[in-house]
Write a protein that holds these residues in place. Structure first.
Motif, mmCIF file in Angstrom:
data_model
loop_
_atom_site.group_PDB
_atom_site.id
_atom_site.type_symbol
_atom_site.label_atom_id
_atom_site.label_comp_id
_atom_site.label_asym_id
_atom_site.label_seq_id
_atom_site.Cartn_x
_atom_site.Cartn_y
_atom_site.Cartn_z
ATOM 1 N N ILE A 75 -70.938 17.533 -10.862
ATOM 2 C CA ILE A 75 -72.201 16.933 -10.404
ATOM 3 C C ILE A 75 -73.327 17.954 -10.471
ATOM 4 N N LEU A 76 -73.045 19.175 -10.059
ATOM 5 C CA LEU A 76 -74.064 20.228 -10.104
ATOM 6 C C LEU A 76 -74.519 20.479 -11.540
ATOM 7 N N LYS A 77 -73.584 20.574 -12.456
ATOM 8 C CA LYS A 77 -73.937 20.840 -13.860
ATOM 9 C C LYS A 77 -74.724 19.679 -14.466
ATOM 10 N N LYS A 78 -74.408 18.465 -14.046
ATOM 11 C CA LYS A 78 -75.152 17.297 -14.527
ATOM 12 C C LYS A 78 -76.624 17.398 -14.111
ATOM 13 N N TRP A 79 -76.861 17.758 -12.866
ATOM 14 C CA TRP A 79 -78.238 17.910 -12.385
ATOM 15 C C TRP A 79 -78.915 19.115 -13.036
ATOM 16 N N GLN A 80 -78.166 20.187 -13.251
ATOM 17 C CA GLN A 80 -78.734 21.383 -13.866
ATOM 18 C C GLN A 80 -79.225 21.098 -15.282
ATOM 19 N N GLU A 81 -78.511 20.247 -16.014
ATOM 20 C CA GLU A 81 -78.942 19.876 -17.360
ATOM 21 C C GLU A 81 -80.267 19.132 -17.351
ATOM 22 N N LYS A 82 -80.532 18.409 -16.276
ATOM 23 C CA LYS A 82 -81.767 17.626 -16.158
ATOM 24 C C LYS A 82 -82.941 18.461 -15.648
#
Length: 332
Positions: A49-56
């Motif tokens: 979840i953290l990496k998903k938000w970091q990509e955005k």
């Protein structure tokens, strides 16, 4: 030039709530911030979840470490901020299952002025209900160190205040106040209080505002919400350690002594009335007598004198008193 806010978010197995937490941060009306999220050895989907938000959004920086506890995770973020020297002006701590109001950062920036710390109200909520506002502040006020210590430790006119002043996440810090100050990873409880005591001597001015800016999630089954402390706890040991620091300002030392005696009394009642063995309770009382030899710098209040006198009466009598109080509270 817009001031930059550093937001520290320790993350451990928070996947059911993490999206909500991050959404509340990225929805802020004040945009100049950086999030330091520390994945503390999660075994669920938290890191994904953290990496998903970091990509955005590149304002989210993700760190990962083996599970070391909330203090270790916060320290990792503080060291990252210190090492990168990214021009952080203010610091905010948010737990990964909680949320902040959409104007939280904007209101904090506007109200902290030239103070070292800003304190605001917060709200407890759960799946089924929203609970009352806690740490209610009737109106905005500016306090010096002595006044702030009185409020923080519930002394003088704030002696009947509720206990939520010890909560870390309803405070907005100048970075210079907390720079090079770290949490004690050996503490299982009271790590927030220990951190606050370390920075109290450096506070010259504090702002308090009535705005409710933090939403604190109550999760079923959490030990911190459901169990009372028994035995000689980390919190008692923490207060005793700080009692020995002679360099603290008088206002800080008075507050530490007050909370130490208060906690000593509460822990005694909890332990002697707890469903544990007589042997455990007797051993606790032996340790308690050693605790009462601690040197105190300031005169005791009448209530403190009465409590110390009762504690010195002996194990059997205090055990009976604790059982009687427990029985009476059930009967009432």
């Amino acid at each position: 030039m817009m001031k930059k806010v550093g937001i520290v978010v320790p993350v451990y197995n928070s996947s059911p709530y993490l999206d909500e937490c991050l959404e509340s941060i990225f929805s802020q009306s004040y945009r100049n911030f950086v999030i330091y999220a520390v994945n503390d050895g999660s075994t669920d989907d938290s890191l994904t979840i953290l990496k998903k938000w970091q990509e955005k959004d590149s304002r989210l920086k993700v760190l990962s470490q083996k599970n070391g506890g909330v203090s270790s995770a916060r320290n990792a973020a503080l060291r990252e901020i210190s090492s990168k020297e990214e021009g952080i002006d203010y610091l905010l701590f948010i737990d990964s299952d909680d949320k902040i109001a959409s104007d939280c950062l904007k209101i904090c920036i506007e109200n902290i002025k030239d103070s070292d710390i800003l304190v605001y109200s917060f709200l407890k909520f759960s799946i089924n209900e929203t609970k009352a506002v806690l740490n209610p502040i009737s109106s905005s006020m500016t306090l010096d160190l002595e006044q702030f210590c009185d409020r923080y430790f519930h002394l003088n006119k704030w002696s009947r205040n509720i206990s939520t002043d010890f909560f870390l996440c309803n405070k907005f810090f100048t970075y210079k106040l907390v720079k090079n100050v770290f949490f004690n990873p050996d503490l299982q409880i009271a790590e927030d209080i220990d951190f606050m005591i370390k920075i109290l001597p450096s506070i010259q001015k504090a702002e308090l505002i009535p705005d409710t800016l933090y939403l604190y999630r109550v999760r079923d089954g959490s030990l911190s919400h459901s169990e009372k402390s028994i035995g000689i706890t980390d919190e008692l040991k923490m207060y005793q350690k700080h009692l020995k620091v002679q360099s603290y300002p008088i206002a800080v030392k008075k507050g530490i002594q007050h909370k130490y005696l208060q906690k000593l009394w509460a822990t005694t009642q909890n332990t002697l009335n707890a469903p544990c063995t007589i042997e455990f309770k007797r051993e606790f009382y032996k340790q308690l007598k050693k605790e009462m030899l601690t040197s105190l710098d300031f005169p005791l209040t009448n209530k403190e004198k009465k409590r110390i006198k009762i504690l010195r009466l002996g194990f059997s009598l205090n055990l009976l008193l604790a059982v009687f109080r427990g029985w009476k509270s059930v009967k009432d």
